[in-house]
Scaffold this active site. Structure first.
Site, PDB file in Angstrom:
ATOM      1  N   GLU A   1       0.820  -1.210   0.000  1.00  0.00           N
ATOM      2  CA  GLU A   1       0.000   0.000   0.000  1.00  0.00           C
ATOM      3  C   GLU A   1       0.856   1.263   0.000  1.00  0.00           C
ATOM      4  O   GLU A   1       0.551   2.230  -0.691  1.00  0.00           O
ATOM      5  CB  GLU A   1      -0.941  -0.001   1.203  1.00  0.00           C
TER       6      GLU A   1
ATOM      7  N   ASP B   1      -4.641  -1.295   9.664  1.00  0.00           N
ATOM      8  CA  ASP B   1      -5.680  -1.889   8.826  1.00  0.00           C
ATOM      9  C   ASP B   1      -5.323  -3.313   8.421  1.00  0.00           C
ATOM     10  O   ASP B   1      -6.158  -4.224   8.470  1.00  0.00           O
ATOM     11  CB  ASP B   1      -5.916  -1.037   7.583  1.00  0.00           C
TER      12      ASP B   1
ATOM     13  N   TYR C   1      -4.072  13.202   3.800  1.00  0.00           N
ATOM     14  CA  TYR C   1      -3.633  12.177   4.746  1.00  0.00           C
ATOM     15  C   TYR C   1      -2.102  12.171   4.844  1.00  0.00           C
ATOM     16  O   TYR C   1      -1.523  12.165   5.934  1.00  0.00           O
ATOM     17  CB  TYR C   1      -4.160  10.819   4.306  1.00  0.00           C
TER      18      TYR C   1
END
EC number: 2.7.1.6
Length: 368
Positions: free
Chosen positions: A145, A157, A209
């Site tokens: 990711e 996550d 973010y």
């Protein structure tokens, strides 16, 4: 012919937001909603991906040619990134065919991207008997990711999707990945936890973010520490006074106080006091809204309306800028809280929210 079917869940984060990339504490749990992958080995070096939930048919890659930064961001970056991360770690799957089907909403802050990564990693691990542990798979998924999909997320996550236990919250120390399963049976206490999807889409690969993460890392460097986790709560005031940039101070304050909220929540659950979570959730939302500045009007409306309808506590969950909120309420009031939120959204001319009860569920698994 498929060799099997695997599933990996999304997650709700009960408390501990934007702490995972600061070496902090988190407490998520897995949802019953999953992404399933029907998977089979291939011997031709190809990765073939398709999804019942995405347009475009089958997409094909050469495993040995996978590399970050090629073309626009697409959903296929997540499974392709996993194969790339496995290859970078020295594993050589010869090829795989993956057909996905999801009951998780995308962009709702419920970690559909991590579920997609974890189900891919678990399927390939089993198909090729790689022998990797759940923690090792989660770390590879985070690398996929971060480096391949370009989303600067922490480890929460992936660990929640890979390691959660049915009927439990997962208390995770993201510094050393020590974890503890804490029983979380809210219906037995006459409670319900609602997940309210605001329908406001967000994406971690977008800039806001990453800006928060970079700012936190900058603050740690200015303070001469490895991560914001290293600030003891009793030294917070001193640490804030040492920061020359006023924009960094509220971010630091959120991270330090959020770690304390996770510890308080864990203590209450361990002692059998789940109702005491309510004020902690609401405090967490205020900190995310005012200090970390990652909420939005729709999330704030869910929290305000739920509390006004008698909920015990509520907060946004996930990275923010949209997505979902969670609401802790007496089970007998759940329908009234749901109706109040739906009415408030209608009055504000927002899209109707999605409201479901969250049930702590199993982590990733082979289902067929």
């Amino acid at each position: 012919m498929s060799d099997g079917v695997w599933a990996a869940p999304g997650r709700v984060n009960l408390i501990g937001e934007h702490t995972d990339y600061n070496d902090g504490l988190v407490m998520p749990f897995a949802l019953p909603q999953t992404i399933e992958a029907t998977a089979s080995r291939r011997g031709d070096g190809l990765l073939r991906l398709s999804s019942a939930n995405a347009c475009g048919g089958t997409v094909e890659f050469t495993v040995d040619a996978l590399a970050p930064g090629r073309g626009p961001h697409r959903w296929t970056d997540y499974p392709a990134g996993v194969l790339w991360a496995l290859r970078e770690a020295g594993h050589r799957p010869r090829g795989v065919e993956l057909r996905f089907e999801s009951t998780l909403p995308t962009g709702a802050g419920l970690s559909s991207s991590a579920a997609l990564e974890v189900v891919t990693a678990l399927a390939v691990n089993d198909l090729y008997e790689l022998g990797l542990s759940r923690t090792e798979l989660a770390l590879l998924c985070r690398r996929a990711e971060n480096a391949y999909a370009g989303a600067p997320t922490g480890i929460m996550d992936q660990m929640a999707s890979a390691c959660s236990l049915d009927g439990h919250a997962l208390l995770l120390d993201t510094r050393d990945l020590a974890l503890r399963h804490i029983p979380l049976d809210l219906p037995a206490e006459g409670l319900a936890l609602l997940v309210v999807d605001t329908r406001v889409q967000h994406a971690h690969s977008e800039g806001a973010y990453g800006q928060r993460r970079s700012a936190c890392e900058s603050a740690a460097r200015l303070l001469g520490i490895g991560a914001l986790r290293d600030i003891p709560p009793e030294r917070l005031t001193t640490a804030l006074a040492r920061l020359p940039d006023a924009e960094l101070r509220p971010l630091v304050r959120h991270v330090v106080t959020e770690n304390v909220r996770v510890e308080r929540a864990a203590a209450h659950l361990t002692a059998g006091r789940p109702r005491a979570l309510g004020p902690i959730l609401t405090e967490g939302h205020a900190s995310l809204r005012d200090d970390f500045r990652v909420s939005c009007p729709e999330l704030d409306l869910v929290v305000e309306t739920s509390l006004g309808a008698g909920a015990l506590g509520a907060r946004m969950t996930g990275g923010g800028f949209g997505g979902s909120a969670i609401v802790l309420t007496e089970e007998r009031l759940a329908s009234a809280v749901k109706a109040a939120v739906e009415s408030a959204f209608a009055r504000a001319s927002y899209d109707p929210p999605g409201v479901v009860s969250a049930v702590p569920s199993s982590g990733a698994r082979r289902v067929v």
